[in-house]
Design a protein around this motif. Structure first.
Motif, mmCIF file in Angstrom:
data_model
loop_
_atom_site.group_PDB
_atom_site.id
_atom_site.type_symbol
_atom_site.label_atom_id
_atom_site.label_comp_id
_atom_site.label_asym_id
_atom_site.label_seq_id
_atom_site.Cartn_x
_atom_site.Cartn_y
_atom_site.Cartn_z
ATOM 1 N N LEU A 61 -7.399 -2.922 11.712
ATOM 2 C CA LEU A 61 -8.056 -3.074 10.414
ATOM 3 C C LEU A 61 -7.068 -3.037 9.254
ATOM 4 N N TYR A 62 -6.000 -2.259 9.388
ATOM 5 C CA TYR A 62 -5.073 -2.068 8.278
ATOM 6 C C TYR A 62 -4.549 -3.382 7.672
ATOM 7 N N PRO A 63 -4.047 -4.334 8.476
ATOM 8 C CA PRO A 63 -3.543 -5.569 7.850
ATOM 9 C C PRO A 63 -4.605 -6.336 7.070
ATOM 10 N N GLN A 64 -5.845 -6.300 7.527
ATOM 11 C CA GLN A 64 -6.922 -6.995 6.831
ATOM 12 C C GLN A 64 -7.193 -6.371 5.463
ATOM 13 N N VAL A 65 -7.219 -5.042 5.434
ATOM 14 C CA VAL A 65 -7.473 -4.341 4.170
ATOM 15 C C VAL A 65 -6.262 -4.483 3.245
ATOM 16 N N ALA A 66 -5.062 -4.334 3.793
ATOM 17 C CA ALA A 66 -3.842 -4.441 2.976
ATOM 18 C C ALA A 66 -3.737 -5.817 2.324
ATOM 19 N N ALA A 67 -4.151 -6.860 3.033
ATOM 20 C CA ALA A 67 -4.087 -8.215 2.481
ATOM 21 C C ALA A 67 -4.982 -8.373 1.258
ATOM 22 N N LEU A 68 -6.047 -7.606 1.173
ATOM 23 C CA LEU A 68 -6.943 -7.677 0.015
ATOM 24 C C LEU A 68 -6.283 -7.134 -1.253
ATOM 25 N N MET B 12 0.865 -1.171 0.000
ATOM 26 C CA MET B 12 0.000 0.000 0.000
ATOM 27 C C MET B 12 0.909 1.231 0.000
ATOM 28 N N GLN B 13 0.683 2.106 -0.955
ATOM 29 C CA GLN B 13 1.496 3.323 -1.062
ATOM 30 C C GLN B 13 0.962 4.394 -0.120
ATOM 31 N N GLU B 14 1.876 5.200 0.385
ATOM 32 C CA GLU B 14 1.538 6.243 1.355
ATOM 33 C C GLU B 14 1.369 7.596 0.643
ATOM 34 N N ILE B 15 0.370 8.346 1.059
ATOM 35 C CA ILE B 15 0.163 9.717 0.582
ATOM 36 C C ILE B 15 0.630 10.649 1.693
ATOM 37 N N HIS B 16 1.513 11.592 1.348
ATOM 38 C CA HIS B 16 2.122 12.458 2.359
ATOM 39 C C HIS B 16 1.697 13.914 2.275
ATOM 40 N N SER B 17 0.985 14.289 1.220
ATOM 41 C CA SER B 17 0.603 15.702 1.090
ATOM 42 C C SER B 17 -0.705 15.830 0.320
ATOM 43 N N PHE B 18 -1.322 16.992 0.454
ATOM 44 C CA PHE B 18 -2.557 17.253 -0.275
ATOM 45 C C PHE B 18 -2.303 17.296 -1.782
ATOM 46 N N ASN B 19 -1.149 17.800 -2.190
ATOM 47 C CA ASN B 19 -0.802 17.832 -3.620
ATOM 48 C C ASN B 19 -0.679 16.416 -4.186
ATOM 49 N N GLU B 20 -0.081 15.508 -3.416
ATOM 50 C CA GLU B 20 -0.017 14.106 -3.848
ATOM 51 C C GLU B 20 -1.423 13.547 -4.040
ATOM 52 N N TRP B 21 -2.314 13.863 -3.105
ATOM 53 C CA TRP B 21 -3.701 13.411 -3.181
ATOM 54 C C TRP B 21 -4.369 13.931 -4.442
ATOM 55 N N GLU C 61 -3.708 -7.879 -2.780
ATOM 56 C CA GLU C 61 -3.169 -8.903 -3.673
ATOM 57 C C GLU C 61 -4.234 -9.480 -4.605
ATOM 58 N N SER C 62 -5.500 -9.297 -4.252
ATOM 59 C CA SER C 62 -6.597 -9.898 -5.014
ATOM 60 C C SER C 62 -7.240 -8.960 -6.023
ATOM 61 N N TYR C 63 -6.826 -7.699 -6.045
ATOM 62 C CA TYR C 63 -7.482 -6.713 -6.904
ATOM 63 C C TYR C 63 -6.461 -6.000 -7.789
ATOM 64 N N ALA C 64 -6.914 -5.621 -8.971
ATOM 65 C CA ALA C 64 -6.020 -4.994 -9.948
ATOM 66 C C ALA C 64 -5.790 -3.508 -9.683
ATOM 67 N N PHE C 65 -6.696 -2.859 -8.954
ATOM 68 C CA PHE C 65 -6.522 -1.420 -8.722
ATOM 69 C C PHE C 65 -5.633 -1.187 -7.498
ATOM 70 N N PRO C 66 -4.967 -0.033 -7.439
ATOM 71 C CA PRO C 66 -4.022 0.237 -6.353
ATOM 72 C C PRO C 66 -4.699 0.632 -5.046
ATOM 73 N N PHE C 67 -3.981 0.395 -3.969
ATOM 74 C CA PHE C 67 -4.413 0.760 -2.624
ATOM 75 C C PHE C 67 -3.467 1.847 -2.107
ATOM 76 N N TYR C 68 -4.025 2.850 -1.447
ATOM 77 C CA TYR C 68 -3.235 3.936 -0.860
ATOM 78 C C TYR C 68 -3.627 4.109 0.594
ATOM 79 N N ARG C 69 -2.692 4.664 1.365
ATOM 80 C CA ARG C 69 -2.927 4.926 2.783
ATOM 81 C C ARG C 69 -2.513 6.358 3.083
ATOM 82 N N VAL C 70 -3.282 7.005 3.964
ATOM 83 C CA VAL C 70 -2.942 8.353 4.395
ATOM 84 C C VAL C 70 -3.237 8.481 5.884
ATOM 85 N N ASN C 71 -2.394 9.220 6.572
ATOM 86 C CA ASN C 71 -2.622 9.534 7.974
ATOM 87 C C ASN C 71 -3.286 10.907 8.014
#
Length: 110
Positions: free
Chosen positions: A35-42, A1-10, A44-54
């Motif tokens: 919850l994060y590990p459960q969502v991150a594990a998914l 899961m890639q991390e978003i660090h700024s509003f411009n990145e978003w 691998e099953s999907y073609a679209f990317p997953f992102y995370r932001v704090n």
């Protein structure tokens, strides 16, 4: 899961990606950490990317999306929010909506 660090990145991600999942967490959130590990594990099953932001690090994003709690899982398609799961995330409902999102993407590619 890639991390978003700024509003411009978003903004760049939103404007350039056809579909994606966004996992929003905050500091000192035990529900987020569980919850994060459960969502991150998914991922691998999907073609679209997953992102995370704090949300604590990018508060502009939380404001823009109207987020008042964490965790939040958002599904986007063509720059539009298609599903939102906040705080308690039923994994069956999430995977069903992710399946829908993937089907929409495949239908557009045909």
């Amino acid at each position: 899961m890639q991390e978003i660090h700024s509003f411009n990145e978003w903004q760049s991600l939103l404007n350039s990606s056809k579909q994606f999942l966004l996992f929003v967490k905050t500091d000192h959130c035990s529900v987020c950490e569980g919850l994060y590990p459960q969502v991150a594990a998914l991922g691998e099953s999907y073609a679209f990317p997953f992102y995370r932001v704090n949300a604590a690090e990018v508060p502009e994003l939380a404001g823009q999306l109207g987020l008042f709690t964490a965790p939040v899982v958002l599904l986007f398609h063509q720059q539009r929010e298609m599903a939102r799961f906040a705080r308690i995330v039923p994994m069956n409902d999430l995977t069903r909506r992710m399946d829908d999102l993937e089907e929409w993407g495949k239908a557009e590619d045909e």
